[in-house]
Enzyme design. Structure first.
Site, PDB file in Angstrom:
ATOM      1  N   SER A  32      -6.931  22.821 -16.410  1.00  0.00           N
ATOM      2  CA  SER A  32      -6.768  24.006 -15.567  1.00  0.00           C
ATOM      3  C   SER A  32      -5.821  23.754 -14.387  1.00  0.00           C
ATOM      4  O   SER A  32      -5.184  24.670 -13.889  1.00  0.00           O
ATOM      5  CB  SER A  32      -8.119  24.499 -15.058  1.00  0.00           C
ATOM      6  OG  SER A  32      -8.747  23.502 -14.276  1.00  0.00           O
ATOM      7  N   ASN A  44       3.492  25.040 -27.006  1.00  0.00           N
ATOM      8  CA  ASN A  44       2.959  25.625 -28.241  1.00  0.00           C
ATOM      9  C   ASN A  44       1.626  26.324 -28.000  1.00  0.00           C
ATOM     10  O   ASN A  44       0.814  26.445 -28.898  1.00  0.00           O
ATOM     11  CB  ASN A  44       2.846  24.584 -29.355  1.00  0.00           C
ATOM     12  CG  ASN A  44       1.898  23.454 -29.027  1.00  0.00           C
ATOM     13  OD1 ASN A  44       1.526  23.264 -27.884  1.00  0.00           O
ATOM     14  ND2 ASN A  44       1.502  22.698 -30.037  1.00  0.00           N
ATOM     15  N   ASP A  50      -4.870  18.772 -37.429  1.00  0.00           N
ATOM     16  CA  ASP A  50      -5.868  18.709 -38.510  1.00  0.00           C
ATOM     17  C   ASP A  50      -6.188  17.268 -38.886  1.00  0.00           C
ATOM     18  O   ASP A  50      -5.575  16.322 -38.393  1.00  0.00           O
ATOM     19  CB  ASP A  50      -5.437  19.543 -39.722  1.00  0.00           C
ATOM     20  CG  ASP A  50      -4.234  18.977 -40.446  1.00  0.00           C
ATOM     21  OD1 ASP A  50      -4.031  17.744 -40.464  1.00  0.00           O
ATOM     22  OD2 ASP A  50      -3.494  19.782 -41.035  1.00  0.00           O
ATOM     23  N   TYR A  53      -3.701  14.237 -39.944  1.00  0.00           N
ATOM     24  CA  TYR A  53      -2.797  13.596 -38.990  1.00  0.00           C
ATOM     25  C   TYR A  53      -3.486  12.383 -38.380  1.00  0.00           C
ATOM     26  O   TYR A  53      -3.910  12.391 -37.223  1.00  0.00           O
ATOM     27  CB  TYR A  53      -2.397  14.606 -37.907  1.00  0.00           C
ATOM     28  CG  TYR A  53      -1.167  14.218 -37.142  1.00  0.00           C
ATOM     29  CD1 TYR A  53       0.096  14.353 -37.694  1.00  0.00           C
ATOM     30  CD2 TYR A  53      -1.265  13.692 -35.870  1.00  0.00           C
ATOM     31  CE1 TYR A  53       1.230  13.993 -36.997  1.00  0.00           C
ATOM     32  CE2 TYR A  53      -0.142  13.325 -35.155  1.00  0.00           C
ATOM     33  CZ  TYR A  53       1.103  13.479 -35.735  1.00  0.00           C
ATOM     34  OH  TYR A  53       2.221  13.121 -35.041  1.00  0.00           O
ATOM     35  N   PHE A  61       0.683  14.243 -29.289  1.00  0.00           N
ATOM     36  CA  PHE A  61       1.585  14.526 -28.177  1.00  0.00           C
ATOM     37  C   PHE A  61       1.179  15.824 -27.494  1.00  0.00           C
ATOM     38  O   PHE A  61       0.516  16.671 -28.080  1.00  0.00           O
ATOM     39  CB  PHE A  61       3.032  14.671 -28.681  1.00  0.00           C
ATOM     40  CG  PHE A  61       3.652  13.385 -29.122  1.00  0.00           C
ATOM     41  CD1 PHE A  61       4.359  12.597 -28.232  1.00  0.00           C
ATOM     42  CD2 PHE A  61       3.542  12.964 -30.426  1.00  0.00           C
ATOM     43  CE1 PHE A  61       4.938  11.410 -28.633  1.00  0.00           C
ATOM     44  CE2 PHE A  61       4.116  11.778 -30.847  1.00  0.00           C
ATOM     45  CZ  PHE A  61       4.820  11.000 -29.948  1.00  0.00           C
TER      46      PHE A  61
END
Length: 111
Positions: A32, A44, A50, A53, A61
């Site tokens: 926050s 993004n 998922d 990875y 990252f």
């Protein structure tokens, strides 16, 4: 030094956790206070990682855009993760009509 209008990918977690018993997914979001303290925003919106990875050379990252000059040190807390069990399979039933009362549409709750 992080400069304004430049895109950065901050490495935040080498060697992601693995679970052989449960399929996991991870959401990454800024803390926050990230914008107030560092002047960066996540590019993004919300990262979703998922369970596939998790290779030996994979690393999580935090993609960010700098809005002002700032300095970010190793171990500065710029983001947080929520690790969740993968969603179970869901089956949808097609219908011609919904029977619940309308709620007013986008942005109408809480007025």
């Amino acid at each position: 030094m992080v400069s304004p209008s430049n895109y950065y990918c901050f490495p935040v977690l080498p060697n992601p956790p693995r679970s052989s018993a449960v399929s996991l997914s991870v959401s990454s979001i800024p803390r926050s206070s990230t914008y107030k303290n560092f002047g960066i925003i996540q590019t993004n919106s919300c990262g979703l990682i998922d369970e596939t990875y998790c290779g030996d050379h994979d690393q999580w990252f935090f993609p960010a855009l700098a809005m002002r000059d700032t300095v970010i040190h190793v171990n500065d807390r710029i983001c947080q993760f929520r690790i969740m069990e993968h969603q179970p399979e869901i089956r949808f039933e097609e219908t011609d009509r919904l029977t619940a009362e309308d709620r007013g549409g986008f942005g109408s709750t809480g007025k």
